[in-house]
Design an enzyme around this catalytic site. Structure first.
Site, mmCIF file in Angstrom:
data_model
loop_
_atom_site.group_PDB
_atom_site.id
_atom_site.type_symbol
_atom_site.label_atom_id
_atom_site.label_comp_id
_atom_site.label_asym_id
_atom_site.label_seq_id
_atom_site.Cartn_x
_atom_site.Cartn_y
_atom_site.Cartn_z
ATOM 1 N N HIS A 256 0.859 -1.326 -0.232
ATOM 2 C CA HIS A 256 0.222 -0.322 -0.557
ATOM 3 C C HIS A 256 1.086 0.705 -0.175
ATOM 4 C CE1 HIS A 256 -3.672 -2.347 0.871
ATOM 5 N NE2 HIS A 256 -2.803 -2.715 1.594
ATOM 6 N N GLU B 270 -7.014 -12.396 6.526
ATOM 7 C CA GLU B 270 -6.060 -11.459 7.233
ATOM 8 C C GLU B 270 -7.208 -11.522 8.820
ATOM 9 O OE1 GLU B 270 -3.880 -7.755 8.262
ATOM 10 O OE2 GLU B 270 -5.302 -7.541 6.980
ATOM 11 N N ASP C 176 3.769 -4.946 3.204
ATOM 12 C CA ASP C 176 1.851 -4.704 3.139
ATOM 13 C C ASP C 176 2.360 -2.921 3.685
ATOM 14 O OD1 ASP C 176 -0.247 -4.702 3.750
ATOM 15 O OD2 ASP C 176 -0.234 -5.496 5.876
#
Length: 336
Positions: free
Chosen positions: A18, A199, A277
């Site tokens: 991200h 997740e 991430d």
């Protein structure tokens, strides 16, 4: 060759990144000063001290506050370029970068501003580093499907700059099926579908992402290991899973790196890769994640090379580009 050398030097793809989550505190403050934005933190040290997360939501609360510093096209370029230089140092050869347009458009930043800055940085990384990749815009799942529809409309004029569509933010209570209609429209527009699932959410969310959204890749997916039939499905259909070990530890998905299910995923024949991430918040970029699994899970250099190969074949790059990158992995291992 030792694990640390392999972690940094292996040619690899990063598929779960991200870009807003690469906003280091120093850049956050620099951009805030440039744009006259007041942050809810007094110093870089205060920001870092806040990175003691108890779950996904506690992270997101800070993540959205930091993103307020991003206002102009130059800001988004600077953000992406800072990440891409770090990625180059970890020998990332291909990156499929997530961005969250709603985080910005809801603050009055134009969609075109966001995508133009990110695209410029990606193009320059191609020219300077020979790095390939693309942009994947994510819908914020805690918002409504109607809000996602508005974002898709904003994206369509920039379709040539966007590779795919994803789904992120608060998972629990927001199943993939909530977005079935907007995903159908996105796919009809030629966007490749992926989604975060499994997740903190249950394995059922992974099933929904596959069967209702028609995704071609699962982001995270670690809780898939709780469902034997789902594991079999993922293995047989060769569905990639973009695993983020340090993120999983930081957000208490697992207690320690030694508790991570990555070895079990690989043993089950799953197409799992290692990614970072939101590395500014979770204490490690992709090379750090490779190093963590090598040192904390007993994963060998050969295993790391297999993970790097998984990352490459999990991309949406052309077969020719994938073959080039796989050859780079082989050359690196032969030279070691």
């Amino acid at each position: 060759m030792d694990v640390s050398t392999a972690a940094a030097g292996l040619p690899k793809a990063e598929l779960h990144l991200h870009i807003e989550g690469t906003l280091e505190p120093e850049l956050m403050f620099a951009l805030a000063r440039r744009n006259g934005v007041t942050l809810p933190f007094g110093s870089v040290e205060e920001v870092r001290a806040a990175y003691d997360f108890t779950n996904l939501q506690s992270f997101l609360d800070i993540y959205y506050q930091g993103a307020r510093a991003l206002v102009t096209e130059r800001d988004f370029y600077d953000l992406a370029w800072a990440y891409l230089e770090r990625a180059q140092a970890d020998n990332v050869r291909h990156v499929e970068m997530f961005f969250d347009p709603q985080t910005h458009t809801d603050r009055g930043v134009h969609f075109a501003t966001v995508v133009a800055g990110l695209d410029q940085a990606m193009r320059e990384a191609g020219d300077k580093f020979g790095m390939s990749g693309g942009l994947i815009m994510c819908f914020l799942r805690h918002l409504s499907e109607d809000a996602a529809e508005v974002t898709l409309e904003q994206a369509l004029p920039h379709r040539d700059l966007i590779l795919g569509v994803g789904l992120d933010s608060s998972e629990v209570g927001h199943p993939p099926s909530k977005f079935r209609n907007v995903y159908r429209r996105a796919v009809d527009a030629g966007l490749i579908p992926v989604a975060h699932a499994g997740e903190e959410g249950p394995p059922e969310y992974v099933w929904e992402a596959l069967d209702i959204l028609g995704v071609r890749r699962i982001d995270h997916g670690v809780r898939s290991m709780e469902d034997t039939e789902l594991v079999r499905r993922l293995a047989v259909d060769r569905i990639p899973l973009t695993v983020c070990p340090l993120s999983n530890v930081k957000l208490r998905v697992v207690d320690t790196i030694a508790d991570h299910v990555l070895p079990s995923m690989l043993d089950a024949g799953l197409l799992a890769s290692v990614n970072s991430d939101d590395p500014a918040y979770f204490g490690g970029y992709v090379g750090d994640n490779y190093r963590a699994v090598g040192e904390g899970l007993g994963v060998t250099v050969d295993d790391l090379a297999a993970i790097a190969r998984n990352s490459i074949v999990s991309t949406f790059a052309t077969e020719e580009r994938q073959a080039e990158l796989l050859a780079e992995v082989d050359a690196f291992m032969d030279a070691g």
